[in-house]
Design an enzyme around this catalytic site. Structure first.
Site, mmCIF file in Angstrom:
data_model
loop_
_atom_site.group_PDB
_atom_site.id
_atom_site.type_symbol
_atom_site.label_atom_id
_atom_site.label_comp_id
_atom_site.label_asym_id
_atom_site.label_seq_id
_atom_site.Cartn_x
_atom_site.Cartn_y
_atom_site.Cartn_z
ATOM 1 N N ARG A 51 45.021 28.818 42.039
ATOM 2 C CA ARG A 51 43.806 29.370 41.449
ATOM 3 C C ARG A 51 43.016 28.304 40.703
ATOM 4 O O ARG A 51 41.918 28.550 40.230
ATOM 5 C CB ARG A 51 44.230 30.435 40.457
ATOM 6 C CG ARG A 51 43.347 31.649 40.346
ATOM 7 C CD ARG A 51 43.650 32.776 41.102
ATOM 8 N NE ARG A 51 43.112 34.031 40.675
ATOM 9 C CZ ARG A 51 43.559 35.168 41.174
ATOM 10 N NH1 ARG A 51 44.525 35.170 42.050
ATOM 11 N NH2 ARG A 51 43.000 36.292 40.820
ATOM 12 N N ARG A 92 36.130 38.124 36.014
ATOM 13 C CA ARG A 92 36.981 37.557 37.066
ATOM 14 C C ARG A 92 36.158 36.732 38.058
ATOM 15 O O ARG A 92 36.606 35.702 38.545
ATOM 16 C CB ARG A 92 37.748 38.680 37.782
ATOM 17 C CG ARG A 92 38.907 39.196 36.920
ATOM 18 C CD ARG A 92 39.373 40.573 37.329
ATOM 19 N NE ARG A 92 39.937 40.592 38.659
ATOM 20 C CZ ARG A 92 39.887 41.643 39.473
ATOM 21 N NH1 ARG A 92 39.291 42.747 39.089
ATOM 22 N NH2 ARG A 92 40.441 41.576 40.649
ATOM 23 N N LYS A 127 41.354 39.039 50.633
ATOM 24 C CA LYS A 127 42.548 38.202 50.836
ATOM 25 C C LYS A 127 43.802 39.053 51.049
ATOM 26 O O LYS A 127 44.603 38.773 51.930
ATOM 27 C CB LYS A 127 42.787 37.275 49.631
ATOM 28 C CG LYS A 127 41.635 36.332 49.329
ATOM 29 C CD LYS A 127 42.007 35.325 48.246
ATOM 30 C CE LYS A 127 42.343 35.939 46.903
ATOM 31 N NZ LYS A 127 41.200 36.650 46.259
ATOM 32 N N ARG A 182 42.888 50.136 39.395
ATOM 33 C CA ARG A 182 43.513 48.927 38.845
ATOM 34 C C ARG A 182 42.934 48.636 37.468
ATOM 35 O O ARG A 182 41.720 48.735 37.259
ATOM 36 C CB ARG A 182 43.232 47.740 39.782
ATOM 37 C CG ARG A 182 44.480 47.242 40.474
ATOM 38 C CD ARG A 182 44.141 46.151 41.454
ATOM 39 N NE ARG A 182 43.777 44.895 40.802
ATOM 40 C CZ ARG A 182 43.765 43.724 41.426
ATOM 41 N NH1 ARG A 182 44.104 43.663 42.692
ATOM 42 N NH2 ARG A 182 43.413 42.635 40.806
ATOM 43 N N ARG A 220 36.880 49.921 44.610
ATOM 44 C CA ARG A 220 38.344 49.869 44.505
ATOM 45 C C ARG A 220 38.803 50.468 43.167
ATOM 46 O O ARG A 220 39.842 51.118 43.089
ATOM 47 C CB ARG A 220 38.819 48.406 44.621
ATOM 48 C CG ARG A 220 40.331 48.263 44.678
ATOM 49 C CD ARG A 220 40.732 46.865 45.128
ATOM 50 N NE ARG A 220 40.737 45.913 44.021
ATOM 51 C CZ ARG A 220 40.968 44.607 44.169
ATOM 52 N NH1 ARG A 220 41.187 44.089 45.357
ATOM 53 N NH2 ARG A 220 40.969 43.814 43.122
HETATM 54 P P1 AMP Z 1 44.763 39.047 41.977
HETATM 55 O O1 AMP Z 1 45.479 40.274 42.422
HETATM 56 O O2 AMP Z 1 45.094 37.843 42.823
HETATM 57 O O3 AMP Z 1 43.279 39.256 41.839
HETATM 58 O O4 AMP Z 1 45.315 38.692 40.525
HETATM 59 C C1 AMP Z 1 45.174 39.596 39.437
HETATM 60 C C2 AMP Z 1 45.278 38.838 38.124
HETATM 61 O O5 AMP Z 1 46.559 38.212 38.037
HETATM 62 C C3 AMP Z 1 44.279 37.718 37.942
HETATM 63 O O6 AMP Z 1 43.031 38.167 37.448
HETATM 64 C C4 AMP Z 1 45.004 36.827 36.941
HETATM 65 O O7 AMP Z 1 44.959 37.362 35.644
HETATM 66 C C5 AMP Z 1 46.451 36.927 37.418
HETATM 67 N N1 AMP Z 1 46.760 35.885 38.437
HETATM 68 C C6 AMP Z 1 47.080 36.073 39.746
HETATM 69 N N2 AMP Z 1 47.328 34.913 40.366
HETATM 70 C C7 AMP Z 1 47.159 33.941 39.420
HETATM 71 C C8 AMP Z 1 47.240 32.524 39.444
HETATM 72 N N3 AMP Z 1 47.544 31.835 40.573
HETATM 73 N N4 AMP Z 1 47.007 31.867 38.277
HETATM 74 C C9 AMP Z 1 46.718 32.525 37.133
HETATM 75 N N5 AMP Z 1 46.593 33.854 37.053
HETATM 76 C C10 AMP Z 1 46.816 34.575 38.181
#
Ligand code: AMP
Length: 187
Positions: free
Chosen positions: A88, A145, A13, A134, A128
């Site tokens: 999400r 996740r 994404k 990360r 990654r």
């Molecule tokens: P991502 O980079 O989108 O994978 O997001 C990393 C982490 O941020 C996720 O595993 C969640 O802990 C938090 N996160 C990101 N976007 C959301 C969302 N829309 N709702 C809740 N937690 C989020």
């Protein structure tokens, strides 16, 4: 173009979102990037979110909704946007629909679903982890996740299918091939 990118963590994404930014000239709004920036800056919001992010869970809806609302209210988002990592869960999707109405903006046009199977996802995220380090790219957190994605986020496909907005694109292949599939699907 008002677009949502849907797909498991590691489905591409973020990367495809950047290519779409260049193509359409509209901003990408990534709640994950915004949260990581808040953690790095040590803000109150970052402090609240950090433990949940490190464990692979979902940060409280109020926090991410606040981030998105502020960003969608800015001028450059009025002509369109690409949402990466939000919504999400179904509650966030409903809030987004209401928020766009309240801001006087048209509804979401498309939800682009990048389809990648679990084994490939785990492989990519472990890779990654080595390259970017990360905090949430560790095997147990990765599995968590993916579990959270399947339980909370995957059902969003039905939410957007009911609105006739889902386009599923094969998310495996070269970055350019995947990008071309997305553009073709968007028409
Ligand atoms: P991502 O980079 O989108 O994978 O997001 C990393 C982490 O941020 C996720 O595993 C969640 O802990 C938090 N996160 C990101 N976007 C959301 C969302 N829309 N709702 C809740 N937690 C989020």
């Amino acid at each position: 173009m008002r677009m949502i990118l849907l797909g498991a963590p590691g489905s591409g994404k973020g990367t495809q979102g950047e290519k779409l930014v260049a193509h359409y000239g509209i901003p990408k709004i990534s709640t994950g990037d915004a949260l990581r920036a808040a953690v790095a800056a040590g803000t109150e919001l970052g402090k609240q979110a950090k433990a949940t992010m490190d464990a692979g869970g979902l940060v409280a809806n109020e926090i991410v909704i606040g981030i998105v609302e502020e960003r969608l209210g800015q001028d450059d988002a009025r002509k369109g946007f690409i949402l990466d990592g939000f919504p999400r869960n179904t509650a966030q999707a409903q809030v987004l629909d209401d928020m766009l109405k309240r801001l006087g903006q048209p509804a979401v046009d498309k939800a682009v679903h990048l389809a990648v199977d679990d084994e490939e996802i785990i492989k990519r995220l472990l890779d990654r982890a080595q390259k970017e380090g990360r905090a949430d790219d560790k095997e147990d957190v990765i599995r968590k996740r993916i579990e959270v994605y399947n339980a909370e986020t995957h059902p969003l496909l039905d939410y957007y299918r009911a609105q006739g907005k889902v386009m599923t694109v094969d998310g495996v292949g070269s970055l350019d091939d995947i990008f071309n599939r997305i553009i073709k699907a968007l028409g």
